[in-house]
Motif scaffolding. Sequence first.
Motif, PDB file in Angstrom:
ATOM      1  N   THR A  70       0.818  -1.114   0.101  1.00  0.00           N
ATOM      2  CA  THR A  70      -0.116  -0.109   0.070  1.00  0.00           C
ATOM      3  C   THR A  70       0.860   1.230  -0.011  1.00  0.00           C
ATOM      4  OG1 THR A  70      -0.113   0.309   2.574  1.00  0.00           O
ATOM      5  CG2 THR A  70      -1.731  -1.273   1.431  1.00  0.00           C
ATOM      6  N   GLN A  93      -0.712  -8.303  -2.733  1.00  0.00           N
ATOM      7  CA  GLN A  93      -1.563  -7.782  -3.560  1.00  0.00           C
ATOM      8  C   GLN A  93      -1.475  -6.110  -3.166  1.00  0.00           C
ATOM      9  OE1 GLN A  93      -5.764  -8.595  -2.907  1.00  0.00           O
ATOM     10  NE2 GLN A  93      -6.311  -7.932  -5.028  1.00  0.00           N
ATOM     11  N   VAL A  94      -1.640  -5.474  -3.996  1.00  0.00           N
ATOM     12  CA  VAL A  94      -1.962  -3.812  -4.079  1.00  0.00           C
ATOM     13  C   VAL A  94      -3.052  -3.402  -3.475  1.00  0.00           C
ATOM     14  CG1 VAL A  94      -1.900  -1.590  -5.146  1.00  0.00           C
ATOM     15  CG2 VAL A  94      -0.034  -3.413  -5.472  1.00  0.00           C
ATOM     16  N   HIS A  96      -5.477  -0.056  -2.862  1.00  0.00           N
ATOM     17  CA  HIS A  96      -5.591   1.378  -2.801  1.00  0.00           C
ATOM     18  C   HIS A  96      -7.065   1.788  -2.997  1.00  0.00           C
ATOM     19  CE1 HIS A  96      -3.154   5.148  -3.600  1.00  0.00           C
ATOM     20  NE2 HIS A  96      -4.385   5.576  -3.931  1.00  0.00           N
ATOM     21  N   CYS A 101      -7.154   3.081  -8.322  1.00  0.00           N
ATOM     22  CA  CYS A 101      -7.294   1.674  -8.998  1.00  0.00           C
ATOM     23  C   CYS A 101      -7.742   2.242 -10.453  1.00  0.00           C
ATOM     24  CB  CYS A 101      -8.222   0.652  -8.386  1.00  0.00           C
ATOM     25  SG  CYS A 101      -7.423   0.131  -7.102  1.00  0.00           S
ATOM     26  N   LEU A 105      -3.922   2.267 -11.154  1.00  0.00           N
ATOM     27  CA  LEU A 105      -3.030   1.147 -10.622  1.00  0.00           C
ATOM     28  C   LEU A 105      -3.833  -0.237 -11.508  1.00  0.00           C
ATOM     29  CD1 LEU A 105      -2.859   1.903  -6.990  1.00  0.00           C
ATOM     30  CD2 LEU A 105      -1.206   1.890  -8.658  1.00  0.00           C
ATOM     31  N   CYS A 109      -0.437  -2.049 -12.029  1.00  0.00           N
ATOM     32  CA  CYS A 109       0.175  -3.083 -11.155  1.00  0.00           C
ATOM     33  C   CYS A 109       0.133  -4.477 -12.403  1.00  0.00           C
ATOM     34  CB  CYS A 109      -0.840  -3.370 -10.339  1.00  0.00           C
ATOM     35  SG  CYS A 109      -1.040  -2.203  -9.039  1.00  0.00           S
ATOM     36  N   PRO A 113      -4.933  -4.783  -8.401  1.00  0.00           N
ATOM     37  CA  PRO A 113      -5.094  -4.316  -7.200  1.00  0.00           C
ATOM     38  C   PRO A 113      -6.396  -4.493  -6.565  1.00  0.00           C
ATOM     39  CG  PRO A 113      -5.413  -2.466  -8.635  1.00  0.00           C
ATOM     40  CD  PRO A 113      -5.062  -3.721  -9.504  1.00  0.00           C
TER      41      PRO A 113
END
Length: 241
Positions: A70, A93-94, A96, A101, A105, A109, A113
Amino acid sequence: MQTTTHEIADGIYRFSTCVPDAAPGGFTFNQFLVNADEPLLFHTGPRGMFDLVSGAVSHIVPLQKLRWITFGHVESDECGAMNQFLAAAPQAQVAHGAIGCMVSLNDLCDRPPRALADGEVIDLGGKRVRHIDTPHVPHNWEARVLYEETTGTLFCGDLFTQAGNGPALTDSDIVGPALDGERMFHHTSLSPYTAPTIRKLATLQPATLALMHGSSTRTDCAASLDALADAYDQLVAKAAE
Ligand SMILES: [Fe+2]
Ligand SMILES: [Fe+2]
């Protein structure tokens, strides 16, 4: 460059790397680990610091165990190394805010995410982190902060950004140096929403403020947030004159 590690609250670790030439007196880049059943990293550091930061993290928790990656917003010091961490930590896992996202992201990513709603809590097992949207505060549409509820730690990212290489935790005033930093870097998006957003964070009455650039503190946290908000109100008023 060297990365130092300190436990600044129960199970909350700060990794700090000072870049001497980035500002007078140096400039720190800090990442934080919430050590829980599902360990969470807040800020990855830039890609070029991955070896330093991941090495420091792995002394506290094996990288393979990292569950959450994060950060506050999409910039290289916040998340430059996120895909390196995703590669090193297969279960990670990201996470946000939904805006981050959608705007960046989902595309940036290497694995999808998790999009969080404002106020949503992730129970890490032993620690609980609350996602709080703070659009454009201190900068970027997707800006957010994270609040760890069991220790009262507010990961406030670039708020209070200041030069220098102070201790991991300070009892000294952080507002004056933050305003010096603002004059130096002009990093905050000044708007009528800046101060109210920061004042809302003060109502959490955090026990610890964890800064990305500067010492963390356990002293006068809510009062410092309110004082920072007042100073930004004055800057906004001045700009409108
Ligand atoms: Fe930033
Ligand atoms: Fe930053």
